[in-house]
Enzyme design. Structure first.
Site, PDB file in Angstrom:
ATOM      1  CG  ASP A  93      -2.067   0.938   1.096  1.00 31.35           C
ATOM      2  OD1 ASP A  93      -2.166   1.585   0.039  1.00 31.35           O
ATOM      3  OD2 ASP A  93      -2.867   1.050   2.041  1.00 31.35           O
ATOM      4  CB  SER A  94       0.589   4.417  -1.784  1.00 29.15           C
ATOM      5  OG  SER A  94      -0.583   4.982  -1.218  1.00 29.15           O
ATOM      6  N   GLY A  95       0.689   4.139   1.499  1.00 26.74           N
ATOM      7  CA  GLY A  95       0.847   4.947   2.700  1.00 26.74           C
ATOM      8  C   GLY A  95       0.031   6.228   2.649  1.00 26.74           C
ATOM      9  N   GLY A  96      -0.695   6.438   1.551  1.00 25.69           N
ATOM     10  CA  GLY A  96      -1.541   7.634   1.450  1.00 25.69           C
ATOM     11  C   GLY A  96      -2.531   7.709   2.600  1.00 25.69           C
ATOM     12  CG  ASP A 155      -4.912   7.026  -1.753  1.00 29.74           C
ATOM     13  OD1 ASP A 155      -3.878   6.721  -1.141  1.00 29.74           O
ATOM     14  OD2 ASP A 155      -6.011   6.546  -1.463  1.00 29.74           O
ATOM     15  CD  GLN A 205      -9.732   7.525  -1.696  1.00 31.71           C
ATOM     16  OE1 GLN A 205     -10.805   7.581  -1.094  1.00 31.71           O
ATOM     17  NE2 GLN A 205      -8.701   6.836  -1.222  1.00 31.71           N
ATOM     18  N   GLY A 232     -11.558   3.751   0.842  1.00 35.71           N
ATOM     19  CA  GLY A 232     -12.497   4.393   1.768  1.00 35.71           C
ATOM     20  C   GLY A 232     -13.916   3.852   1.706  1.00 35.71           C
ATOM     21  CG  ASP A 283      -6.385  -4.698   2.532  1.00 38.47           C
ATOM     22  OD1 ASP A 283      -7.097  -4.105   1.702  1.00 38.47           O
ATOM     23  OD2 ASP A 283      -5.849  -4.111   3.489  1.00 38.47           O
ATOM     24  CB  CYS A 337     -11.981 -24.247  12.046  1.00 38.02           C
ATOM     25  SG  CYS A 337     -10.717 -23.066  11.576  1.00 38.02           S
ATOM     26  CB  CYS A 339      -7.131 -23.063  11.426  1.00 35.39           C
ATOM     27  SG  CYS A 339      -7.376 -23.037  13.220  1.00 35.39           S
ATOM     28  CB  CYS A 342      -9.691 -25.852  14.790  1.00 37.91           C
ATOM     29  SG  CYS A 342     -10.272 -24.209  15.301  1.00 37.91           S
ATOM     30  CG  HIS A 369      -9.716 -19.720  14.660  1.00 35.84           C
ATOM     31  ND1 HIS A 369     -10.347 -20.879  14.258  1.00 35.84           N
ATOM     32  CD2 HIS A 369     -10.702 -18.793  14.822  1.00 35.84           C
ATOM     33  CE1 HIS A 369     -11.657 -20.674  14.200  1.00 35.84           C
ATOM     34  NE2 HIS A 369     -11.900 -19.418  14.537  1.00 35.84           N
TER      35      HIS A 369
HETATM   36 ZN   LIG Z   1      -9.638 -22.753  13.613  1.00 32.38          ZN
END
Ligand SMILES: [Zn+2]
Length: 387
Positions: A93-96, A155, A205, A232, A283, A337, A339, A342, A369
């Site tokens: 990510d750009s950090g904007g 941005d 935006q 946003g 994300d 699950c 994972c 679990c 998890h």
């Molecule tokens: Zn799990």
């Protein structure tokens, strides 16, 4: 080695679609949830933990890595992939967002920590108070040094300062995008032998205003970049509001490019909304952050009246493991699950104990998890689309 995106199948009922994104560091099956490793690590998780949880692509943040340890240092150490031991696809990510949301705003609307003008941003480091200045071109160079497969244009995240300011911020973001593209093209054409190509995504935006969102899409989409992001559309918003933000611009998008919905995925319901609204990538830092706070996802997708919905006996789809009711609970967090936490059979009682004792192992088991949970949800929906 080239960057490409193919849509494999579209859902008949919603805008959901399954596809494949090819990057110099491998393929990504979309839709995909991307865990966030702001400082070059997804908190408490090793690259092997992430692979085992099914993570295909992860995020870093150019702003934080520029401040520490420095993008040039990372470049000297072989780039971000090698530095953090992750050989799969990577996005920075750009950090904007960080730079424009750093300041607590004074009553006159000025940010205390950062000052934005048409040429760039001047800000003080949150680490040592030193002054820095970044232009859109600098941010492209920083991301080139880090070497991620996908990079984002600088941005100005729309601040909550009314429509007039939202418009000003959007117009500035558009001018910055033009400059970012120019620098990016230059660097791509002159990149050294053996250096991987990078895909630049532009960001739509416009805040919570339909006309501004459409104006932004009309500007960003024709730039013909490898991908489009919507910024946003998530923070503090309900799944319905996120859907609405995408709906506003959907007819203006080109559908052979990946659509990245930034910051989406706090709750399982958000993942369903993101995928159904047509997002290919999304994300969020929330799954690991919530895990550390004791919130563990629980629940499953149910098909009712031809609509997929996430259902859980817990409010917001997560249990609070610190709650005394788990003190003698022998069950794993969720039976089916899949994972590591679990499958290995660690009980809710044990996790409750570790959480209360602030044992470091808790953070790893809980994060595994929650990350696996969001990824599995995405995998299930992908399968539904393909079928
Ligand atoms: Zn799990």
């Amino acid at each position: 080695m080239k960057f490409s995106f193919t849509v494999t199948r579209k859902d008949s009922r919603t805008r959901a679609r399954a596809g494949v994104l090819r990057t110099p560091h491998g393929k990504v099956q979309t839709p995909v949830f991307m865990p966030v490793g702001t400082m070059g690590a997804v908190k408490a998780l090793s690259p092997d933990d992430l692979k085992a949880a099914g993570a295909q692509i992860i995020l870093g943040n150019a702003y934080y890595l520029y401040l520490r340890p420095g993008d040039v240092a990372i470049q000297k150490l072989g780039g971000l992939h090698r530095f953090m031991g992750w050989d799969g696809p990577l996005l920075t990510d750009s950090g904007g967002y960080q730079v424009s949301s750093l300041g607590s705003f004074r009553e006159d609307g000025e940010s205390i920590l950062s000052r934005i003008d048409d040429d760039g941003v001047t800000f003080r480091s949150h680490l040592d108070g030193s002054e820095h200045r970044l232009t859109p071109e600098d941010v492209i160079v920083i991301q080139r040094n880090l070497g991620a497969d996908i990079i984002m244009a600088f941005d100005e995240a729309t601040p909550p300062r009314g429509k007039r300011y939202a418009q000003k911020a959007m117009e500035r973001t558009h001018r910055w995008l033009k400059r970012s593209i120019e620098r990016w093209r230059e660097l791509q054409e002159n990149r050294g032998r053996g250096a991987s190509p990078q895909a630049l995504f532009g960001i739509i935006q416009g805040g919570n205003y339909k006309d501004l969102r459409r104006e932004s899409a009309e500007f960003v989409v024709p730039q013909d970049l490898p991908g489009i992001a919507i910024g946003g559309a998530s923070i503090g918003k309900s799944p319905d509001e996120t859907r609405e933000n995408v709906d506003w611009v959907y007819d203006l998008l080109v559908h052979d490019r990946p659509l990245y919905l930034m910051g989406v995925g706090v709750n399982p319901q958000d993942v369903v909304a993101a995928i159904e609204s047509g997002a290919d990538l999304f994300d969020c830092v929330a799954p690991t952050r919530l895990a550390r706070m004791g919130h563990l996802y629980f629940g499953k997708l149910q098909l009712a009246k031809r609509k997929w919905a996430f259902e859980s006996e817990f409010r917001k789809g997560r249990m609070n493991i610190g709650n005394a009711r788990f003190r003698l609970d022998k069950k794993p967090i969720q039976e089916d699950c899949g994972c590591y936490t679990c499958i290995r059979g660690f009980s809710r009682a044990y996790l409750h104990h570790l959480f209360k004792s602030r044992e470091l192992l808790y953070y790893r088991l809980a994060s595994i998890h929650n990350v696996r949970f969001m990824i599995r949800l995405t995998e299930v929906l992908r399968k539904v689309i393909l079928e």
